[in-house]
Scaffold this motif. Structure first.
Motif, short mmCIF file in Angstrom:
data_model
loop_
_atom_site.label_atom_id
_atom_site.label_comp_id
_atom_site.label_asym_id
_atom_site.label_seq_id
_atom_site.Cartn_x
_atom_site.Cartn_y
_atom_site.Cartn_z
N GLU A 191 -36.03 -29.95 28.34
CA GLU A 191 -35.16 -30.87 27.61
C GLU A 191 -34.05 -30.12 26.87
OE1 GLU A 191 -39.21 -32.92 27.85
OE2 GLU A 191 -38.39 -30.90 27.81
N GLU A 192 -34.38 -28.99 26.26
CA GLU A 192 -33.37 -28.18 25.59
C GLU A 192 -32.34 -27.67 26.58
OE1 GLU A 192 -33.65 -24.46 22.55
OE2 GLU A 192 -34.30 -24.02 24.60
N GLU A 198 -25.49 -30.04 29.62
CA GLU A 198 -24.54 -31.12 29.32
C GLU A 198 -23.45 -30.63 28.37
OE1 GLU A 198 -27.19 -34.10 27.88
OE2 GLU A 198 -27.73 -34.82 29.89
N ALA A 199 -23.82 -29.73 27.46
CA ALA A 199 -22.84 -29.22 26.48
C ALA A 199 -21.74 -28.38 27.13
CB ALA A 199 -23.56 -28.40 25.41
N VAL A 200 -22.06 -27.70 28.24
CA VAL A 200 -21.06 -26.84 28.89
C VAL A 200 -20.43 -27.49 30.11
CG1 VAL A 200 -22.28 -24.78 28.08
CG2 VAL A 200 -22.71 -25.64 30.40
N ALA A 201 -20.80 -28.73 30.40
CA ALA A 201 -20.32 -29.39 31.62
C ALA A 201 -18.80 -29.41 31.71
CB ALA A 201 -20.88 -30.81 31.70
N ALA A 289 -26.39 -21.12 29.75
CA ALA A 289 -25.97 -22.38 30.35
C ALA A 289 -24.61 -22.22 31.04
CB ALA A 289 -25.90 -23.48 29.29
N LYS A 290 -23.71 -21.45 30.43
CA LYS A 290 -22.42 -21.20 31.05
C LYS A 290 -22.58 -20.44 32.37
CE LYS A 290 -19.69 -20.98 26.76
NZ LYS A 290 -18.89 -20.07 25.89
N ALA A 291 -23.46 -19.43 32.35
CA ALA A 291 -23.69 -18.65 33.57
C ALA A 291 -24.29 -19.53 34.66
CB ALA A 291 -24.60 -17.47 33.25
N MET A 292 -25.22 -20.38 34.29
CA MET A 292 -25.81 -21.30 35.26
C MET A 292 -24.74 -22.20 35.87
SD MET A 292 -29.23 -21.16 35.64
CE MET A 292 -30.69 -20.49 34.84
N LYS A 293 -23.86 -22.73 35.05
CA LYS A 293 -22.80 -23.63 35.54
C LYS A 293 -21.95 -22.95 36.59
CE LYS A 293 -18.86 -26.41 33.93
NZ LYS A 293 -17.82 -25.84 34.82
N ALA A 313 -33.46 -26.95 35.66
CA ALA A 313 -32.94 -27.68 34.49
C ALA A 313 -31.42 -27.75 34.51
CB ALA A 313 -33.42 -27.00 33.21
N HIS A 314 -30.79 -26.76 35.16
CA HIS A 314 -29.33 -26.73 35.26
C HIS A 314 -28.83 -27.15 36.64
CE1 HIS A 314 -28.60 -24.69 31.36
NE2 HIS A 314 -29.84 -24.26 31.55
#
Length: 400
Positions: A191-192, A198-201, A289-293, A313-314
């Protein structure tokens, strides 16, 4: 937050000797939602692991304890200075990691049995014969003895919190009753991670590339995890050194993590312009999260575990080698649908990576399916399954 009852059950947890960063969210959620009082005993991580450890203070009940380590050739034995704290704590039950290196756990097991308090094992449900992977062929004698002993130990518990269904199947096969087994579907704070995704989308990819030192328009392969031999990160580094572009497009490899292999891996990479080492980053840090995106896939050639949950999750597929020594979370993958498990040697693995990178359509299909899978791996299920099972078993013991 749920209302605590007048007399909740008090349960001690001894698992992994520390609080890994990936387990922090579970303990927080458990403390927030359970009617029971869980107390996590923790200290320094074992020196033969490179676990990324969460740092106190913690927002859940915990006891920090010292440790003493003893080395017997390649084996590491650990005594946690927690036995007296457990003995005086008036616990109604205890959860213990299903492993042998914590000698203090056997003292705690004996105390709980003498007091007729339920003992829960928490682990795979079976032991892997890693010696046969390291040496090839039949498991060595020490592994065969350890496999037998692990099964005997599992049968001594009043309950077993198994990571996945394969663990349950094995436990049933060695005679553990079905009502003493609970599959918890081991996971991270998905969930986190979804919230971070979503924050880095809306973040600009060019800015992310600049932040990590990646080349413009490169297809990015991401590694996230410990830098230890069993992960075989050297195979991914060799791929990047030999393939600065694939099918006319530049290829960059971003390595997030730290561990005993880092210096060796950096030396292997040399001055290759398409490999970047970012060091260890906390999973809750938005940089991951940025790297995942930016990435096309999370690539882990060797031993694979909770990185699956992190990638899904990503909405990122997993690419790994096909072998029998992955962690139980490998069960979460659907081969060819949300992941690639490439059989054969390193040359075959590298060719599989090239084929993947040459097909944007395949990348998009796998990513969409990985995104769907993340809904099955949320932490809420793990917390409920874990807590409900412990409550049920302790309640039965308390009624006797």
């Amino acid at each position: 937050m749920l209302q605590k009852p007048v007399k909740p059950y008090k349960v001690a947890i001894f698992h992994q000797g520390c609080v890994p960063v990936y387990r922090r969210g579970f303990y927080v959620r458990l403390s927030e939602t359970s009617k029971n009082d869980y107390v996590v005993f923790h200290g320094k991580p074992p020196s033969n692991t490179s676990l990324q450890v969460a740092q106190p203070p913690f927002p859940f009940a915990n006891v920090e304890v010292g440790t003493v380590e003893l080395r017997l050739k390649k084996a590491l034995l650990i005594w946690q200075r927690a036995v007296s704290r457990f003995a005086s704590g008036r616990f109604d039950g205890v959860v213990i990691g299903h492993e042998f290196k914590f000698l203090s756990s056997f003292a705690i097991l004996a105390l709980a049995k003498l007091r007729r308090r339920p003992v829960f094992w928490w682990g795979f449900g079976y032991r892997k014969a890693y010696g046969s992977w390291d040496e090839g062929g039949k498991p060595p004698l020490k592994d065969r003895i350890a496999l037998w002993a692990a099964d005997k130990l599992a049968c001594w518990g009043d309950g077993y919190l198994a990571y996945t269904e394969k663990g349950r199947d094995h436990l049933l096969s060695i005679g553990v009753p079905a009502d003493r087994i609970q599959v918890v579907r081991n996971t991270i704070d998905v969930e986190e991670q979804i919230a971070l995704a979503e924050a880095v989308a809306g973040s600009d990819d060019a800015d992310i590339r600049a932040e990590f030192g990646l080349r413009p328009n490169a297809d990015v392969l991401l590694y996230v995890g410990r830098l230890v031999p069993r992960k075989e990160v050297d195979s991914l580094v060799r791929f990047a050194v030999a393939n600065r572009d694939v099918d006319g497009r530049p290829v960059d490899v971003l390595v997030i993590g730290d561990g005993e292999e880092r210096a060796k891996l950096e030396a292997l990479a040399g001055d290759a312009p398409n490999i970047r080492f970012a060091g260890a980053i906390d999973p809750s840090d938005i940089r991951i999260a940025k790297a995942m995106k930016l990435s096309r896939a999370v690539v882990i050639p060797g031993y694979l575990g909770l990185a699956i949950n992190h990638a899904f999750a990503h909405g990122r597929p997993i690419v790994t080698r096909k072998h029998e020594f992955h962690s139980p979370e490998i069960e979460y993958l659907t081969e060819g649908e949300d992941s690639l498990l490439i059989p054969g040697d390193e040359a075959a693995f590298h060719q599989g990576l090239k084929t993947f990178l040459a097909s944007p359509q395949e990348q998009a299909r796998l990513a969409a399916n990985a995104m769907d899978q993340r809904e099955t791996l949320r932490m809420d299920y793990m917390v409920r399954a874990y807590d409900d099972f412990i409550s049920r078993v302790v309640s039965k013991a308390d009624a006797r």
